[in-house]
Enzyme design. Structure first.
Site, PDB file in Angstrom:
ATOM      1  N   HIS A  81       0.829  -1.210   0.000  1.00  0.00           N
ATOM      2  CA  HIS A  81       0.000   0.000   0.000  1.00  0.00           C
ATOM      3  C   HIS A  81       0.863   1.260   0.000  1.00  0.00           C
ATOM      4  O   HIS A  81       1.959   1.294   0.555  1.00  0.00           O
ATOM      5  CB  HIS A  81      -1.001   0.000   1.156  1.00  0.00           C
ATOM      6  CG  HIS A  81      -0.403  -0.015   2.535  1.00  0.00           C
ATOM      7  ND1 HIS A  81       0.010   1.132   3.178  1.00  0.00           N
ATOM      8  CD2 HIS A  81      -0.184  -1.031   3.407  1.00  0.00           C
ATOM      9  CE1 HIS A  81       0.456   0.831   4.384  1.00  0.00           C
ATOM     10  NE2 HIS A  81       0.357  -0.480   4.549  1.00  0.00           N
ATOM     11  N   ASP A 102       0.062   4.475   1.158  1.00  0.00           N
ATOM     12  CA  ASP A 102      -0.045   5.461   2.241  1.00  0.00           C
ATOM     13  C   ASP A 102       0.769   5.040   3.459  1.00  0.00           C
ATOM     14  O   ASP A 102       1.172   3.877   3.589  1.00  0.00           O
ATOM     15  CB  ASP A 102      -1.506   5.671   2.634  1.00  0.00           C
ATOM     16  CG  ASP A 102      -2.173   4.381   3.107  1.00  0.00           C
ATOM     17  OD1 ASP A 102      -1.958   3.325   2.479  1.00  0.00           O
ATOM     18  OD2 ASP A 102      -2.907   4.423   4.116  1.00  0.00           O
ATOM     19  N   HIS A 127       3.985   2.740  13.240  1.00  0.00           N
ATOM     20  CA  HIS A 127       2.924   3.666  13.653  1.00  0.00           C
ATOM     21  C   HIS A 127       3.361   4.578  14.800  1.00  0.00           C
ATOM     22  O   HIS A 127       2.522   5.198  15.439  1.00  0.00           O
ATOM     23  CB  HIS A 127       1.642   2.924  14.052  1.00  0.00           C
ATOM     24  CG  HIS A 127       1.012   2.174  12.921  1.00  0.00           C
ATOM     25  ND1 HIS A 127      -0.245   1.618  13.016  1.00  0.00           N
ATOM     26  CD2 HIS A 127       1.452   1.881  11.680  1.00  0.00           C
ATOM     27  CE1 HIS A 127      -0.545   1.004  11.872  1.00  0.00           C
ATOM     28  NE2 HIS A 127       0.474   1.158  11.044  1.00  0.00           N
ATOM     29  N   ASP A 132       6.545   0.907   6.868  1.00  0.00           N
ATOM     30  CA  ASP A 132       5.213   0.316   6.731  1.00  0.00           C
ATOM     31  C   ASP A 132       4.390   1.247   5.844  1.00  0.00           C
ATOM     32  O   ASP A 132       3.926   2.284   6.274  1.00  0.00           O
ATOM     33  CB  ASP A 132       4.581   0.176   8.117  1.00  0.00           C
ATOM     34  CG  ASP A 132       3.124  -0.275   8.078  1.00  0.00           C
ATOM     35  OD1 ASP A 132       2.687  -0.784   7.031  1.00  0.00           O
ATOM     36  OD2 ASP A 132       2.429  -0.081   9.095  1.00  0.00           O
ATOM     37  N   GLU A 171      -4.728   2.207   2.998  1.00  0.00           N
ATOM     38  CA  GLU A 171      -4.788   0.994   3.807  1.00  0.00           C
ATOM     39  C   GLU A 171      -4.900   1.324   5.291  1.00  0.00           C
ATOM     40  O   GLU A 171      -5.612   0.653   6.040  1.00  0.00           O
ATOM     41  CB  GLU A 171      -3.532   0.147   3.547  1.00  0.00           C
ATOM     42  CG  GLU A 171      -3.563  -1.246   4.173  1.00  0.00           C
ATOM     43  CD  GLU A 171      -2.952  -1.309   5.571  1.00  0.00           C
ATOM     44  OE1 GLU A 171      -3.020  -2.369   6.199  1.00  0.00           O
ATOM     45  OE2 GLU A 171      -2.421  -0.285   6.045  1.00  0.00           O
TER      46      GLU A 171
END
Length: 485
Positions: free
Chosen positions: A77, A79, A457, A116, A146
């Site tokens: 993905h 984003d 994250h 990620d 995503e």
């Protein structure tokens, strides 16, 4: 672009990762990275397509001698999650990620790195532009959004892809082969409240919770890390008996990130200030002792500020604090079929209280659809008792493991032959797009793997340099062994 990063091996991947990270790519704002990928594919002279929602497919013919092999769809993905430290000045909408090499790791300077899933994207780019890597027919699928809804995967047309095998490059332990994942649902609670005129003679206070590790609300939820919203609420609960009145509360940011910081501004009657401060400091010490091993950098501060003119009414305030106390956060159930796998969890991700409005945002995950909805309904019940309206949205399915699939067996054998040890064949508690893609393409054989990424994250996100080389070797070896049609 960091010269030290682009000099790392394999250069084909790091060069593309640096170029990708120079492009701002927040979820739901992927216009620039979509244009970047379209230009990349067209510049190579490859078939490059974009669907109505923004997903991109780039197809590359097989190298000589592998034309009769099954087509492989490589998927990542575009984003990335945007998080930064409180003292970092950074505009994710305008700036590229500033990277640095720190020992055996690559990380960003005060922000999330975007490994990620940028490392997966960059690896696919390296394959598409390669002239010396043998491979079967390739189809690269780059999805959008995503991280905040899996919009791209949901919107993918069922007849767009041509691949027989899907390799999802979006997991975070290089000794794992993932064959299943959790589904999820967003739980949002809202209500309004009447603002009251503050009492004359009140003093203003600002409570700050900071210094927590944060992390991925799926992959890290089992670690018992501190949740800034739950810590703040515990402090506020301790202050309920001291004529405390909230004027503003803001904690957390994204649903899929464990909240690292929370700020509350409130008024206290002057005569109760000393008792309030004593009670708060006592509870702060309790929390810091409990979390000393997991959260050694936790900071809880209480500072004087100008008192607010308007505050929450006592009824709404009491219901809010009790609802947040009762709302489950963390692991809810462990899997009975797969050892050490979290089955169901909730992340109390964001709490916003200001100007007469309350909004509470959660992400509930489970590998069992019934378990997901059981916990979501439990949260709904708690918040409705506090007078909130509750909405479920963004629900997506899990990916049910199939250990007997052909690609799982092939990947396991290739890993064993290449690294002389068995991989861990697992399911993960994060949300992967494979569950949704499998609904669109039920006959596509799927597996997921990736390099080692820690702290995803969060601003502590980092990727292992040697792990990226290992991942690259593993992927190329799998492509060599893809069976004939």
């Amino acid at each position: 672009m960091s010269n030290s990063v682009t000099s790392l091996a394999p250069k084909a991947i790091w060069k593309n990762f640096a170029a990708l990270n120079a492009v701002p790519r927040p979820s739901k704002k992927e216009e620039r990275v979509i244009a970047f990928m379209m230009q990349f594919g067209n510049a190579l002279g490859l078939e490059t397509l974009k669907d109505d929602i923004g997903n991109i497919v780039i197809r590359k013919p097989a190298t000589r001698g592998m034309e009769d092999r099954k087509m492989v769809t490589l998927q990542s993905h575009l984003d990335m999650v945007h998080q930064k430290n409180a003292d970092t000045v950074f505009d994710f909408d305008a700036q590229g990620i500033a990277m640095e090499v720190a020992g055996d790791w690559v990380r960003a300077k005060g922000t999330t790195l975007g490994a990620d899933n940028g490392l997966g994207v960059a690896t696919i780019m390296a394959l598409l532009e390669s002239s010396d890597v043998p491979h079967p027919p390739l189809e690269a699928l780059f999805t959008i959004d995503e991280e905040t809804g899996m919009t791209g995967a949901f919107g993918l047309a069922p007849n767009w892809l041509k691949g027989d095998i899907l390799l999802n490059l979006d997991t975070e332990e290089d000794d794992e082969i993932d064959i299943g994942c959790a589904g999820g649902v967003d739980v949002t609670a809202k209500r309004t409240y009447n603002q009251k005129e503050a009492s004359h003679g009140d003093v203003g206070c600002r409570i700050e919770v900071s210094g927590l590790q944060g992390g991925h609300s799926g992959m890290d939820i089992h670690k018992g890390l501190g949740n800034a919203n739950k810590i703040m609420n515990r402090l506020l609960f301790a202050g309920l008996s001291h004529n405390m009145r909230i004027s503003r509360l803001e904690g957390g940011s994204l649903r899929n990130a464990i909240p690292r910081e929370s700020v509350c501004e409130l008024n206290v009657h002057r005569k109760d200030e000393a008792a309030f401060r004593e009670g708060l400091e006592s509870m702060a010490k309790v929390v810091q002792i409990e979390l000393a091993q997991r959260e050694p950098n936790l900071r809880i501060s209480l500072k004087p500020i100008k008192p607010a003119k308007k505050v929450m009414g006592l009824g709404a305030q009491g219901k809010l604090i009790r609802a947040l106390y009762g709302a489950h956060n963390g692991v809810y159930a462990m899997s009975a079929s797969m050892p050490n796998l979290v089955e169901t969890s909730n992340n109390l991700a964001r709490v916003q209280v200001k100007n007469g409005k309350i909004k509470i945002s959660c992400l509930t995950r489970s590998s069992q659809e019934t378990g997901k909805m059981d916990l979501a309904n439990g949260l709904r019940s708690v918040f409705e008792l506090a007078g909130c309206e509750v909405e479920f949205s963004g629900s997506y399915p899990g990916w049910q493991p199939n250990p007997d699939s052909q690609i799982v067996k092939l990947a396991t054998k290739v890993y064993q032959d290449l690294f002389k040890e068995m991989p861990r064949v697992v399911a993960c508690h994060a949300g992967l797009e494979c569950g949704i893609l499998g609904q669109h393409y039920p006959d596509m054989d799927m597996v997921s793997f990736g390099p080692t990424i820690l702290g995803a994250h969060s601003p502590d996100e980092r990727v292992g340099i040697a792990s990226v080389q290992k991942f690259w070797n593993f992927l190329r070896a799998i492509l060599l062994e893809v069976p004939k049609r």
